[in-house]
Design a protein around this motif. Structure first.
Motif, short mmCIF file in Angstrom:
data_model
loop_
_atom_site.label_atom_id
_atom_site.label_comp_id
_atom_site.label_asym_id
_atom_site.label_seq_id
_atom_site.Cartn_x
_atom_site.Cartn_y
_atom_site.Cartn_z
N GLU A 124 0.81 -1.23 0.00
CA GLU A 124 0.00 0.00 0.00
C GLU A 124 0.84 1.27 0.00
O GLU A 124 0.34 2.34 -0.37
CB GLU A 124 -0.95 -0.03 1.20
CG GLU A 124 -1.96 -1.16 1.08
CD GLU A 124 -2.70 -1.44 2.38
OE1 GLU A 124 -2.51 -0.70 3.35
OE2 GLU A 124 -3.46 -2.43 2.40
N ALA A 125 2.09 1.19 0.41
CA ALA A 125 2.94 2.38 0.53
C ALA A 125 3.08 3.18 -0.77
O ALA A 125 2.95 4.41 -0.75
CB ALA A 125 4.31 1.98 1.07
N PRO A 126 3.34 2.55 -1.91
CA PRO A 126 3.55 3.35 -3.12
C PRO A 126 2.29 4.08 -3.59
O PRO A 126 2.39 5.06 -4.33
CB PRO A 126 4.04 2.35 -4.16
CG PRO A 126 3.54 1.03 -3.69
CD PRO A 126 3.54 1.12 -2.18
N VAL A 127 1.12 3.62 -3.16
CA VAL A 127 -0.12 4.31 -3.55
C VAL A 127 -0.12 5.73 -3.00
O VAL A 127 -0.45 6.69 -3.70
CB VAL A 127 -1.36 3.52 -3.07
CG1 VAL A 127 -2.63 4.30 -3.34
CG2 VAL A 127 -1.41 2.16 -3.73
N LEU A 128 0.29 5.87 -1.75
CA LEU A 128 0.33 7.19 -1.12
C LEU A 128 1.40 8.08 -1.75
O LEU A 128 1.17 9.27 -1.95
CB LEU A 128 0.56 7.05 0.39
CG LEU A 128 -0.51 6.26 1.13
CD1 LEU A 128 -0.11 6.06 2.59
CD2 LEU A 128 -1.86 6.95 1.02
N VAL A 129 2.54 7.49 -2.06
CA VAL A 129 3.60 8.25 -2.72
C VAL A 129 3.14 8.71 -4.10
O VAL A 129 3.34 9.87 -4.48
CB VAL A 129 4.90 7.43 -2.81
CG1 VAL A 129 5.97 8.18 -3.59
CG2 VAL A 129 5.41 7.09 -1.41
N LEU A 130 2.49 7.83 -4.84
CA LEU A 130 1.98 8.19 -6.17
C LEU A 130 0.94 9.31 -6.06
O LEU A 130 0.95 10.24 -6.88
CB LEU A 130 1.38 6.98 -6.88
CG LEU A 130 0.80 7.24 -8.26
CD1 LEU A 130 1.86 7.79 -9.21
CD2 LEU A 130 0.18 5.98 -8.83
#
Length: 142
Positions: A124-130
């Motif tokens: 789920e982490a890269p979703v927030l970064v994106l």
């Protein structure tokens, strides 16, 4: 017109890269859950192929992003605070990409020590970064 082509290619390769970044940790979730060696071996193949497939997209995203910066010019870069923030997030995303490679190698050696819950959170982490990157690139808040 050149700048529009650069933007289009940058966005295309970014979307292709993100698809892999979102899917690889999901494979890790399933891989961490299984105890069947034949299934583990199949996951190893899938994970390696996916990482090798999306890594060129990561580099092409970078290439076309740098080409955009060069086209707009260094003065533009210097005065675009939003871009500095976006680039900071991107450094984190590239670090994440290569961290996935480290994890992939651990799975390949059957040395995973983390639970499927760890990989669910990691997924789920890269979703927030994106989300942050898209907001910075579109809204340009500073």
């Amino acid at each position: 017109m050149t700048i529009l082509w650069l933007k289009a290619l940058h966005i295309f390769f970014m979307v292709a890269w993100m698809a892999g970044i979102f899917y690889l940790p999901r494979l890790f979730v399933y891989h961490a859950q299984t105890t069947d060696q034949a299934v583990r071996d199949q996951f190893k193949i899938m994970e390696r192929r996916l990482w090798l497939f999306v890594t060129p997209f990561a580099f092409l995203t970078l290439f076309f992003g740098v080409a955009l910066i060069v086209t707009y010019g260094l003065d533009w870069l210097k005065h675009s605070g939003w871009l500095h923030a976006k680039l900071t997030l991107l450094v984190g995303l590239y670090a994440y990409h290569f961290y996935l490679l480290k994890l992939l190698k651990q799975f390949a050696r059957d040395e995973n020590t983390r639970s499927d819950k760890f990989y669910r959170i990691l997924n789920e982490a890269p979703v927030l970064v994106l989300l942050g990157i898209v907001i910075l690139a579109v809204v340009k808040p500073f």
